[in-house]
Design a protein around this motif. Structure first.
Motif: not given
Length: 399
Positions: A288-309
């Motif tokens: 597993l890893c983190h990644g800029a692509g995953g962050l962009a995906a979550h943000y693009r569809f509405g995630a703005r806090s750790a609540g999405s995690n």
């Protein structure tokens, strides 16, 4: 300070934004490589929650793409994949704990970071389109575009292409709609299609209950497994992880969240991924890893806090504990073309970070990294881009 936790429909929609990256590789490594479904999805869920709580902002969790793609293509054993996760964890722990990542981040030019983000974005968009056209690796494995739908065509039109076009149109229409978030509508529509037009494979065998995880369900890797993993998986993966999952994610986190991203440091990301990989290996999951692509995906569809995690983490954990290894049948309800739509828009969001590049020589570095990535791989493009940026900065080259 970390942002306050938010739980609403936008966070829910954003939490689903990276399924297009997580599910295809996860399903492929379960089917081809024999990874444990229960341990895999449980480790993903736990990693989502732990990282969300620590970093205090939306933090992505993804498979390591180089390892996943190569392992599936060559049908590597689960012990070799587990060994790669342990080795990646050890390397990242050393790089993070010693502070070496701070030096790497300090001397990585902005143009190289933007090149990684643009290249990753284009790769995500390309893979999304492949899913819609029925040409992705997971579809080739099944030898059909939508293996879990009863019909493969609607008249002369491939059903995946039709779903992809309608899904993309819905996403465009609802992309900035906070009352009816695009992510929820598109994923919900995909599940509905799977229920109404799917083959139902595996659903009838579900037996809800309490399925506790097993420790080392696949055994522990032996010496030869570590040797193969180091040469075939870890060495090719490491430059991409440093470039995309550490340096590019730090940059994007600051762009999106400003001072709230103060905990997103190179050291913290490396240690986080190290611990996440040790956990995943213990449960029989994937690296597993983190990644800029995953962050962009979550943000693009509405995630703005750790609540999405916490939302997506809880979904994975509860479904795994309730369904055990049969969780795979539930995820197979979502047509692959829908995952392609998520990838397409996540990639476009990430690729657009290049818009703040103004100087010709920096754009030359960005485009060169993209070209090398498309011809070879992202790791090679990242390394060449750094060298090129310094040559241009020292005036040894002109463009």
């Amino acid at each position: 300070m970390p942002l306050p936790l938010t739980f609403n429909r936008m966070e829910f929609a954003g939490s689903l934004g990276d399924l297009g990256t997580v599910l295809p590789l996860a399903i492929g490594m379960i089917l081809v490589n024999g990874l444990d479904p229960s341990g895999l999805f449980l480790s993903v869920g736990l990693f989502y929650i732990f990282t969300g709580i620590y970093f205090g902002i939306t933090t992505p969790v993804e498979p390591m793409k180089v390892i996943g793609a190569y392992a599936i293509a060559t049908a590597m054993s689960p012990q070799q994949i587990m060994a790669s996760g342990i080795l990646m964890g050890a390397c990242l722990l050393v790089i993070g704990a010693t502070g070496a990542i701070a030096l790497i981040g300090k001397y990585t030019p902005k143009a190289a970071i933007r090149g990684v983000q643009l290249s990753t974005g284009i790769l995500l968009m390309t893979e999304g389109i492949r899913f819609m056209l029925g040409k992705a690796k997971l579809q080739a494995l099944h030898q059909m575009a939508e293996p879990y739908l009863a019909a493969q065509h609607v008249g002369p039109i491939p059903v995946g292409l039709l779903i992809g076009i309608v899904g993309a149109a819905l996403t465009l229409l609802l992309l900035d709609n906070k009352r009816t978030p695009a992510g929820l509508v598109v994923v919900g529509a995909g599940i509905l299609i799977g229920l109404l037009a799917g083959t139902g494979g595996g659903l009838g065998e579900m037996r809800p209950g309490l399925y506790l995880p097993r420790i080392l369900p696949l055994g522990f890797p032996e010496g030869p497994d570590f040797t193969v993993a180091l040469l075939a998986l870890v060495l090719p993966q490491m430059p991409m992880t440093i470039g995309n999952a550490v340096i590019a994610e730090m940059d994007l986190s600051i762009t999106y969240f400003g001072t709230a991203a103060r905990r997103v440091t190179g050291r913290a990301l490396c240690v986080s991924m190290a611990l996440g990989n040790f956990l995943s290996a213990l449960l029989g999951g994937m690296p597993l890893c983190h990644g800029a692509g995953g962050l962009a995906a979550h943000y693009r569809f509405g995630a703005r806090s750790a609540g999405s995690n916490l939302i997506i983490g809880a979904i994975f954990i509860l479904l795994t504990l309730a369904l055990g290894n049969r969780i795979l049948a539930l995820f197979n309800l979502i047509p692959l073309a829908i995952l392609g739509v998520l990838l397409l828009f996540a990639g476009s969001q990430l690729a657009l970070t290049v818009l703040d590049i103004r100087e010709r020589k920096e754009m030359f570095v960005v485009v060169t990294i993209l070209g090398i990535t498309l011809a070879s791989n992202l790791a090679a493009g990242f390394i060449v881009g750094i060298v090129l940026a310094y040559l241009l900065r020292s005036q040894k080259l002109t463009v």
